[in-house]
Design an enzyme around this catalytic site. Sequence first.
Site: not given
Length: 878
Positions: A23, A102, A457, A833, A853
Amino acid sequence: MGTKYVYPFSEGDASMKNLLGGKGANLAEMTRLGLPVPQGFIITTEACALYNSSGKVLSQEVQDQINENVAALEKITGKKFGDAKNPLLVSVRSGARASMPGMMDTVLNLGLNDEAVEGLIAATGNPKYVYDCYRRFIMMFSDVVIGVAKKKFERVLDEYKEKRGVKQDIDLSAEDFKEIVRIFKGIYKEDQNRDFPTDAKEQLYEAVSAVFRSWDNHRAFVYRRMHDIPYDWGTAVNVQSMVFGNMGETSGTGVVFSRNVATGENEIYGEYMINAQGEDVVAGIRTPKAFADLKTEPTMPGIYDEFVGWAKKLEKHYQDAQDMEITIENGKLYFLQTRNAKRTAHAALKIAVDMVSEGLITEEEAISKVDPKQLDQLLHPTFDPAALKAAKLIGKALPASPGAAAGKVYFSAEDAEEHAAAGERVILVRLETSPEDIVGMQVAQGILTVRGGMTSHAAVVARGMGRCCVSGCEAIKMNEAGKNFQLGGRQFNEGDYISLNGETGEIYGEDIPTVKAEIAGSFGVFMSWADKVRTLKVRTNADTPKDAQVALELGAEGIGLTRTEHMFFEEERIAKMRRMILSDTAEERIAALGDLLPYQKADFVGIYEAMEERPVTIRLLDPPLHEFLPNTDAEFEALAKDMGKPVEELKIKARTLHELNPMMGHRGCRLAVSYPEIAEMQTRAILEAAIEVKKNKGYNITPEIMIPLVGEIKELRYVKDIIDKTAQEIFEKAGVTLEYHVGTMIEIPRAALTADEIAKDAEFFSFGTNDLTQMTYGLSRDDAGRILKDYIDRNIYEGDPTAKLDQIGVGALMKIAVEKGRQTRPGIKLGICGEHGGDPSSIGFCHDIGLSYVSCSPYRVPIARLAAAQAAIRARKK
């Protein structure tokens, strides 16, 4: 010269956001651009850090610099702080470097006292406006700075409005406000046992301290966790000379956006109020008007057009849609704030694509402007906003899997399945889920658990299925036998409605309508830009052809993890699996595995056909065997009959499989070492399915077989030898050969530290960061929820370390494994993974350490694609 803790607006700019807060930096930037901004100064985030480290005390050095800047502001405005005749009034607002609308505290009209009020009345001739400002200030200061309950003041206002027969504060008279001020001061004195402070500097120091303290309030704490904002950033404080929207019919206030933040349309969008102050719009105290109506507002000619000119200048300057707060004082327009506007996911994509079309930004700049996490909104149902506003919150826990769900509660997978089949919307409520609950989870709209963390899980499976899940709600008092639970002072029985918000972890005790997810509009164009930029491939974690198909539609480039254990829980398979586990001899096990082979092979055929020739990584059986065992006497009796053995004998055998710490027990590659026939059957299914698909469909499949939980090169070599021997037998029998690769998961710290050895036999690594995290922290992910709350509340951890990759500790192990693995095998394929493969900040880290990846649940694939693109852009800029 000491540290500079306070900056006037004229000495800052947008680049100083970390020091001045968002701000403050934008107020300084607007000043630099020549916008009409009421002047002021910014107390920096470094001053906040000093305040926190000094026992929550505002240092003399900071006070002195505040005084210097007050004096400079007096010269600019021609007013005097605390003066009886021409008082300078200021607003005091928070301003962290990341926008937190807020979440922290604001005080307006600071500097007023009884003498200043008389002076203002003499200067303006408007006693109603002056007493309105005074009552607002006393109420705000008492509530925000001192902690006097706001409702005490609101009750007085409500009584006066009722007495006068009016509905809005502004309809009260000057005399009413004067009397309300007297009562408000009495409330303050009764609560604090002292008079309301009249010294302007004392008011200012107190207010600045209150804003710094508000960094620690509960709503700010929750917001920081939701948006990954570090605690040590702190907040700045903005002190700004007041302009007044409550001076009559030629004054007003508004909150306005340069584009429609709901739809993305290129149109001015917002609201304003005549004769009001800023908090009236935000707080919903009165009903505002649409900003377009300002064009024809008779008391404010030309203001709309002037605003639009400045708004377009700001949008072009910041190259983004802006959220602006304005005040009009006696027909003059002022800007109090601008910031990049929060927007819906649909709007974010449309604004980004439109701005590229308009020539305002480049494709790469557009990619950087959309928060990857926002894409969740496009992929999961959300609550109807109007219905949600009226709903009653009964509890809150961990937001484990996004989306919104409403339905009737059921307490077992079997009951959930039965009632879902009858057409009911179902919420599955469990103490914790196990793999056996998979069918119940699949048919449920959402899942609620009492125990478990963000990678439990329930969380992992729910994310993979795209199901909403709230986990770790330990406030629930569960009565599974009686099929009910208590939460929020209410009892919920089987068949009662609840609603879950998987984005926030909020739980509601009613049926809230949901809105279906929809991918449309600019999504395809925007994501094509992301795909052009990224270098990190994106795969998916998928256990079924259906999951694989969903992931492909969302842009997955292969499968990074197929969990074979999930395939054994369907009703006709589980009995055969149990028979295999409870067999006494290898021959019995091999016979039972022979029965399972056709099912396993058919699963892989389906997945290969869905993925065509894209890479598919299949993990050998990983969980401890006791997870598959019967739980009830009826299940044991059915199995005993099937196997021709006494029930008690099977129960004794089952008890011997129980482990005190199963997640570090007989699982992963250890199962294949003890029972080589399991790895043999799975290898046979993987490779025979690939041969069959090549024969029937012509696809050249190159299976990647992943051995889990390796910590020692010899155990990897032992299991790999089984795979290679079985492969040779299959190829000789079929008369064909097939390329395949064998790799391992890096999920034990020792594997990371000895990755150079392991890479001698492993052709690829995939980081299983769920297990790697819990083993590095020594923290069970299923029990993390109950422990972590205390750690997070006490600022020991910023958030759940199982939900977001720990780049310092776990990340250091990953870096070691990457470097050592590449030393031995330069071309080794490296992936992740664990659930972190779908977390944007974790994906950035994976890009930086050079992974090939990431792999994530199907519904996180678009998030990963965008996060990978942003990581590539950031890396290039560095």
